[in-house]
Design an enzyme around this catalytic site. Structure first.
Site, PDB file in Angstrom:
ATOM      1  N   CYS A  85       0.840  -1.205   0.000  1.00 51.29           N
ATOM      2  CA  CYS A  85       0.000   0.000   0.000  1.00 51.29           C
ATOM      3  C   CYS A  85       0.876   1.256   0.000  1.00 51.29           C
ATOM      4  O   CYS A  85       1.540   1.523  -0.978  1.00 51.29           O
ATOM      5  CB  CYS A  85      -0.988  -0.043   1.158  1.00 51.29           C
ATOM      6  SG  CYS A  85      -2.341   1.124   0.929  1.00 51.29           S
ATOM      7  N   HIS A 202      -3.471  -5.513   0.932  1.00 54.52           N
ATOM      8  CA  HIS A 202      -2.813  -5.714   2.236  1.00 54.52           C
ATOM      9  C   HIS A 202      -2.780  -7.184   2.639  1.00 54.52           C
ATOM     10  O   HIS A 202      -3.722  -7.656   3.292  1.00 54.52           O
ATOM     11  CB  HIS A 202      -3.596  -4.960   3.315  1.00 54.52           C
ATOM     12  CG  HIS A 202      -3.422  -3.485   3.294  1.00 54.52           C
ATOM     13  ND1 HIS A 202      -2.459  -2.839   4.031  1.00 54.52           N
ATOM     14  CD2 HIS A 202      -4.098  -2.516   2.639  1.00 54.52           C
ATOM     15  CE1 HIS A 202      -2.547  -1.534   3.834  1.00 54.52           C
ATOM     16  NE2 HIS A 202      -3.531  -1.312   2.986  1.00 54.52           N
ATOM     17  N   GLU A 204      -1.199  -8.468   5.044  1.00 55.78           N
ATOM     18  CA  GLU A 204      -1.174  -8.588   6.511  1.00 55.78           C
ATOM     19  C   GLU A 204      -2.579  -8.458   7.094  1.00 55.78           C
ATOM     20  O   GLU A 204      -2.798  -8.809   8.254  1.00 55.78           O
ATOM     21  CB  GLU A 204      -0.216  -7.552   7.117  1.00 55.78           C
ATOM     22  CG  GLU A 204      -0.752  -6.137   7.270  1.00 55.78           C
ATOM     23  CD  GLU A 204      -0.805  -5.338   5.974  1.00 55.78           C
ATOM     24  OE1 GLU A 204      -0.531  -5.913   4.907  1.00 55.78           O
ATOM     25  OE2 GLU A 204      -1.152  -4.142   6.029  1.00 55.78           O
TER      26      GLU A 204
END
Lengths: 225, 83
Positions: A85, A202, A204
């Site tokens: 990002c 993302h 994560e």
């Protein structure tokens, strides 16, 4: 394997990245950008956020932080580097990766789950998948539209440097499945070598089972294992 | 040394989508204005001391190349005046 998650002023996904990396068995720590990379670093994550308030352009200020010279040297030595990002925007602004991520075609911030098709499974970031696999990972960005000149784009395609493209649930690359107007629905690309990658979605945020949604991002983070 | 003001104007390359400009254009149309296109640009005014106008322009050019513009998506121009 200790991975440095580089924290810039305004990074906000650094803790999430450390926790998600820990979940896949990777020892990771946050590193304040002014402190430089630890000598024994085995991997680098440039996390999401809004470094320096997105002044000038998203990622432009952090890209010129001195630690990025160390990140570039580490990348050239083969240390895996992942930008997510805002980290992807920093990667392009610092020329670790080609092209630019700029304002979404919608001109809006978009926070939603998207499908990605694995374009090249022959990278550390996608070794957990097969080419053509469709994975679900969230995006959260206002400036994620991948732009690059036609000629450079064709080179990226020819060199197999496109890692992920936005697609529909069935894996079709369509305009409707492109959340931000990226050229070629590109969601993630490789740098000069396959150990460097940036992506707007993302991983994560799609790793911890406790969050009750896709854990498809685990495969990307497993590159650091 | 003379003090100059270098004005650096950074624009999206022609053909690169500018969603903010499109949104601004639509807002102007909603206000009743007639217009066929709208382009936006960022402008930086930089005061600096240099031996000549061309030296000042060279320095501003490098600033644009290295930070103010992103050559992937932007064109820029530099104008120098004595401050």
């Amino acid at each position: 394997m200790t991975v440095a998650v580089v924290q810039f002023g305004g990074s906000n996904c650094d803790r999430d990245a450390v926790r998600a990396l820990g979940h896949v068995g990777v020892d990771a720590e946050r590193v304040w950008h002014e402190d430089g990379l630890p000598a024994d670093v085995d991997g680098v994550v440039l996390p999401g956020g809004f470094s320096y308030g997105d002044y000038l352009r998203a990622g432009a200020m952090a890209a010129h932080s001195p630690i990025m010279n160390e990140v570039r040297d580490a990348a050239e030595d083969g240390t895996p580097v992942l930008g997510v990002c805002n980290g992807a925007q920093i990667g392009c602004e610092s020329k670790l990766t080609p092209g630019a991520f700029t304002t979404n075609a919608s001109a809006r911030f978009q926070c939603e789950s998207v499908h990605l098709r694995v374009e090249n499974a022959d990278t550390p970031w996608t070794a957990a998948y097969d080419a053509g696999d469709v994975i679900e990972i969230p995006i959260a960005h206002g400036e994620g539209r991948f732009e690059i000149g036609e000629e450079r784009y064709e080179e990226l395609v020819a060199d197999d440097r496109i890692v992920f493209r936005y697609c529909d649930a069935a894996g079709n690359i369509t305009e409707k499945a492109n959340p931000n107007g990226s050229r070629g629905n590109v969601a993630g690309i490789l740098g000069e070598c396959e150990t460097v990658a940036v992506m707007m979605p993302h991983p994560e945020r799609a790793t911890l089972p406790d969050l009750g949604r896709s854990v498809d991002g685990q495969g990307v983070l497993s590159a650091f294992v | 040394m003379t003090t100059y003001t270098a004005t650096v104007t950074v624009r999206l390359k022609r053909g690169v989508l500018d969603p903010e400009a499109e949104t601004t254009k639509r807002a102007l149309e909603r206000l009743g204005f007639e217009l066929s296109a709208l382009r936006s640009a960022d402008q930086f005014e930089i005061d600096l001391d240099a031996d000549s106008a061309s030296a000042a322009a060279d320095r501003a050019d490098e600033m644009a190349e290295r930070l103010l513009a992103n050559p992937t998506i932007h064109d820029y121009d530099v104008e120098v005046d004595e401050a």
